[in-house]
Design an enzyme around this catalytic site. Structure first.
Site, PDB file in Angstrom:
ATOM      1  N   CYS A 149      10.373  -5.476 -14.568  1.00 49.28           N
ATOM      2  CA  CYS A 149      10.962  -6.297 -13.496  1.00 49.28           C
ATOM      3  C   CYS A 149      11.347  -7.685 -13.990  1.00 49.28           C
ATOM      4  O   CYS A 149      12.171  -8.364 -13.371  1.00 49.28           O
ATOM      5  CB  CYS A 149       9.993  -6.421 -12.333  1.00 49.28           C
ATOM      6  SG  CYS A 149       9.499  -4.829 -11.677  1.00 49.28           S
ATOM      7  N   HIS A 160      10.775 -13.014  -7.877  1.00 49.91           N
ATOM      8  CA  HIS A 160      10.944 -11.557  -7.934  1.00 49.91           C
ATOM      9  C   HIS A 160      10.347 -10.967  -6.660  1.00 49.91           C
ATOM     10  O   HIS A 160       9.234 -11.323  -6.258  1.00 49.91           O
ATOM     11  CB  HIS A 160      10.217 -11.026  -9.174  1.00 49.91           C
ATOM     12  CG  HIS A 160      10.037  -9.544  -9.181  1.00 49.91           C
ATOM     13  ND1 HIS A 160      11.058  -8.665  -8.873  1.00 49.91           N
ATOM     14  CD2 HIS A 160       8.943  -8.769  -9.448  1.00 49.91           C
ATOM     15  CE1 HIS A 160      10.598  -7.426  -8.956  1.00 49.91           C
ATOM     16  NE2 HIS A 160       9.320  -7.464  -9.295  1.00 49.91           N
ATOM     17  N   ASN A 179      10.973  -3.351  -3.877  1.00 48.96           N
ATOM     18  CA  ASN A 179      10.955  -3.897  -5.241  1.00 48.96           C
ATOM     19  C   ASN A 179      12.041  -3.202  -6.066  1.00 48.96           C
ATOM     20  O   ASN A 179      11.909  -2.032  -6.412  1.00 48.96           O
ATOM     21  CB  ASN A 179       9.573  -3.666  -5.860  1.00 48.96           C
ATOM     22  CG  ASN A 179       9.480  -4.196  -7.290  1.00 48.96           C
ATOM     23  OD1 ASN A 179      10.486  -4.570  -7.891  1.00 48.96           O
ATOM     24  ND2 ASN A 179       8.282  -4.203  -7.827  1.00 48.96           N
TER      25      ASN A 179
HETATM   26  O1  UT7 Z   1       7.135  -5.682 -10.182  1.00 47.41           O
HETATM   27  C1  UT7 Z   1       5.769  -5.387 -10.267  1.00 47.41           C
HETATM   28  C2  UT7 Z   1       5.518  -4.137  -9.492  1.00 47.41           C
HETATM   29  N1  UT7 Z   1       4.282  -3.929  -8.844  1.00 47.41           N
HETATM   30  C3  UT7 Z   1       3.728  -4.710  -7.916  1.00 47.41           C
HETATM   31  O2  UT7 Z   1       4.126  -5.778  -7.605  1.00 47.41           O
HETATM   32  C4  UT7 Z   1       2.533  -4.114  -7.218  1.00 47.41           C
HETATM   33  C5  UT7 Z   1       1.482  -5.141  -6.933  1.00 47.41           C
HETATM   34  N2  UT7 Z   1       0.484  -4.603  -6.051  1.00 47.41           N
HETATM   35  C6  UT7 Z   1       0.691  -4.404  -4.748  1.00 47.41           C
HETATM   36  O3  UT7 Z   1       1.776  -4.658  -4.247  1.00 47.41           O
HETATM   37  C7  UT7 Z   1      -0.464  -3.924  -3.907  1.00 47.41           C
HETATM   38  O4  UT7 Z   1      -1.609  -3.832  -4.715  1.00 47.41           O
HETATM   39  C8  UT7 Z   1      -0.196  -2.559  -3.212  1.00 47.41           C
HETATM   40  C9  UT7 Z   1       0.840  -2.751  -2.111  1.00 47.41           C
HETATM   41  C10 UT7 Z   1       0.292  -1.552  -4.234  1.00 47.41           C
HETATM   42  C11 UT7 Z   1      -1.464  -2.031  -2.591  1.00 47.41           C
HETATM   43  O5  UT7 Z   1      -2.033  -2.980  -1.741  1.00 47.41           O
HETATM   44  P1  UT7 Z   1      -3.583  -3.327  -1.837  1.00 47.41           P
HETATM   45  O6  UT7 Z   1      -3.876  -4.236  -0.729  1.00 47.41           O
HETATM   46  O7  UT7 Z   1      -3.851  -3.805  -3.230  1.00 47.41           O
HETATM   47  O8  UT7 Z   1      -4.253  -1.931  -1.548  1.00 47.41           O
HETATM   48  P2  UT7 Z   1      -5.214  -1.064  -2.490  1.00 47.41           P
HETATM   49  O9  UT7 Z   1      -4.472  -0.519  -3.655  1.00 47.41           O
HETATM   50  O10 UT7 Z   1      -6.481  -1.826  -2.731  1.00 47.41           O
HETATM   51  O11 UT7 Z   1      -5.520   0.147  -1.512  1.00 47.41           O
HETATM   52  C12 UT7 Z   1      -6.205  -0.030  -0.261  1.00 47.41           C
HETATM   53  C13 UT7 Z   1      -6.283   1.304   0.424  1.00 47.41           C
HETATM   54  C14 UT7 Z   1      -6.822   2.426  -0.460  1.00 47.41           C
HETATM   55  O12 UT7 Z   1      -7.608   3.265   0.337  1.00 47.41           O
HETATM   56  P3  UT7 Z   1      -9.215   3.143   0.288  1.00 47.41           P
HETATM   57  O13 UT7 Z   1      -9.584   3.428  -1.135  1.00 47.41           O
HETATM   58  O14 UT7 Z   1      -9.540   1.742   0.709  1.00 47.41           O
HETATM   59  O15 UT7 Z   1      -9.649   4.190   1.252  1.00 47.41           O
HETATM   60  C15 UT7 Z   1      -5.580   3.167  -0.862  1.00 47.41           C
HETATM   61  O16 UT7 Z   1      -5.818   4.516  -1.172  1.00 47.41           O
HETATM   62  O17 UT7 Z   1      -4.982   1.723   0.850  1.00 47.41           O
HETATM   63  C16 UT7 Z   1      -4.738   3.056   0.384  1.00 47.41           C
HETATM   64  N3  UT7 Z   1      -3.309   3.204   0.128  1.00 47.41           N
HETATM   65  C17 UT7 Z   1      -2.427   3.516   1.085  1.00 47.41           C
HETATM   66  N4  UT7 Z   1      -2.579   3.782   2.389  1.00 47.41           N
HETATM   67  C18 UT7 Z   1      -1.464   4.065   3.082  1.00 47.41           C
HETATM   68  C19 UT7 Z   1      -2.639   3.011  -1.033  1.00 47.41           C
HETATM   69  N5  UT7 Z   1      -1.320   3.209  -0.844  1.00 47.41           N
HETATM   70  C20 UT7 Z   1      -1.168   3.530   0.457  1.00 47.41           C
HETATM   71  C21 UT7 Z   1      -0.041   3.820   1.256  1.00 47.41           C
HETATM   72  N6  UT7 Z   1      -0.244   4.072   2.558  1.00 47.41           N
HETATM   73  N7  UT7 Z   1       1.216   3.849   0.761  1.00 47.41           N
END
Ligand code: UT7
Length: 326
Positions: free
Chosen positions: A113, A253, A283
């Site tokens: 990115c 970004h 993104n």
């Molecule tokens: O250009 C660089 C590209 N990447 C990024 O910028 C990504 C950076 N990271 C993020 O944007 C965030 O970390 C995410 C949006 C990917 C995730 O948000 P988060 O607040 O960090 O959530 P998490 O990964 O800690 O997940 C929390 C919960 C989990 O469930 P449990 O374990 O608490 O039961 C995940 O399994 O949310 C669950 N989860 C979802 N639930 C519904 C993960 N993805 C999803 C989803 N829908 N799409």
């Protein structure tokens, strides 16, 4: 002093809109979760006939037209992309031919990115050497082609688009004042695509193991990204004798609204001076900064003389910032 000034911007996003409601039918997710965790409402996805160069071409043609230039005026094309049409030739090469940019040199820069800020800095530097006067910088992606549509952690975030900026050599105070580029490979496995390269060339096994899709440790990416955004923004401002109060608009970004808000808060920039369009595009990798810049310019958020801060980060990790006097 000779600087590279942006004299035309362009953007293109595929027509097909994929909403959060559409994603609810594909994976176990919901609109509320996606909006709360990422700020994304919808994104654009290329159709089967559109490859990255098709998107890049449209954004580039618009940027050229707005710069009042013809393709033959372009001497070099620098493209940031992670999803080229094929391994080689480059997207830059394809655009050079299809746009009709004489025999302009061209290159693709792969910095995930951060390919946006890398390509802009690269173009700026070509001009500052005095060798080139007009450079076309592009960020273009069809990230949908490397999305695992069964992985809810990534498929709700990534999307397709292209943006472009025409740089021209100019004497004076306006243009790209400075940039910083960084990388730190210790974070390589936070965001990567394992298959298809020389380590794991495509085989039946790599396809079966879903190795040709982007893999991401989202929450770890989140933490590192905020820290890097803040560090590079503060460093480039300080080095150039500015504070955040001097910044008219911060264009980051567009990965996640929460990352943008967290970084803005830490550098003490009110969100009124931060550009956000991640809600409508998701993104779009190396395209996102260019698409955001185009919308900011066309929407009148950027005025002559304004100090603009750009910053991007991506897998690798690679990241960087640029300061512009518009
Ligand atoms: O250009 C660089 C590209 N990447 C990024 O910028 C990504 C950076 N990271 C993020 O944007 C965030 O970390 C995410 C949006 C990917 C995730 O948000 P988060 O607040 O960090 O959530 P998490 O990964 O800690 O997940 C929390 C919960 C989990 O469930 P449990 O374990 O608490 O039961 C995940 O399994 O949310 C669950 N989860 C979802 N639930 C519904 C993960 N993805 C999803 C989803 N829908 N799409």
């Amino acid at each position: 002093m000779t600087r590279a000034r942006i004299i035309g911007v362009g953007a293109y996003a595929p027509k097909r809109i994929l909403t959060n409601a559409d994603l609810e039918k594909l994976v176990d997710t919901n609109d509320e979760w996606i909006q709360q965790r990422s700020g994304i409402r919808e994104r654009r996805i290329a159709d089967e006939t559109e490859a990255t160069s098709d998107l890049a071409l449209k954004a580039a043609a618009q940027a050229l037209e707005r710069a009042n230039l013809v393709p033959e005026d372009i001497e070099f094309i620098a493209v940031g992309t992670t999803t080229p049409d094929m391994f080689f030739p480059t997207v830059g090469n394809i655009v050079q031919h299809r746009l009709g940019c004489g025999r302009a040199g061209s290159v693709d820069l792969l910095a995930a990115c951060a390919g946006s800020i890398y390509s802009l800095a690269f173009g700026s530097q070509l001009i500052q050497t005095g060798k080139y006067r007009r450079v076309l910088c592009i960020g273009a992606e069809t990230l949908s082609r490397i999305i695992d549509w069964t992985d809810r952690g990534t498929c709700v975030l990534l999307a397709d688009a292209a943006g472009a900026a025409v740089l021209e050599a100019e004497e004076g105070d306006r243009g790209i004042l400075d940039f910083d580029l960084y990388s730190d490979g210790q974070y390589w496995d936070l965001l990567y695509m394992p298959g298809g390269g020389s380590r794991h060339p495509a085989t039946r096994e790599t396809v079966d193991a879903r190795m040709h899709y982007a893999k991401m440790k989202g929450s770890e990416v989140f933490k590192v990204a905020v820290r890097m955004f803040v560090e590079c923004a503060e460093r480039i401002l300080t080095r150039n004798g500015f504070t955040v109060d001097d910044v008219k608009l911060f264009i980051p970004h567009q990965a996640n609204l929460r990352i943008i808000e967290a970084a803005a808060k830490r550098v003490r920039l009110p969100m009124e001076r931060v550009f956000v369009n991640v809600d409508r595009y998701g993104n779009t990798g190396a395209a996102s900064l260019y698409v955001a810049l185009e919308e900011a310019v066309v929407g009148g958020r950027v005025q002559r003389g304004d100090l603009i801060l750009l910053a991007a980060f991506g897998g690798g990790f690679a990241w960087g910032a640029a300061l512009l006097r518009w």
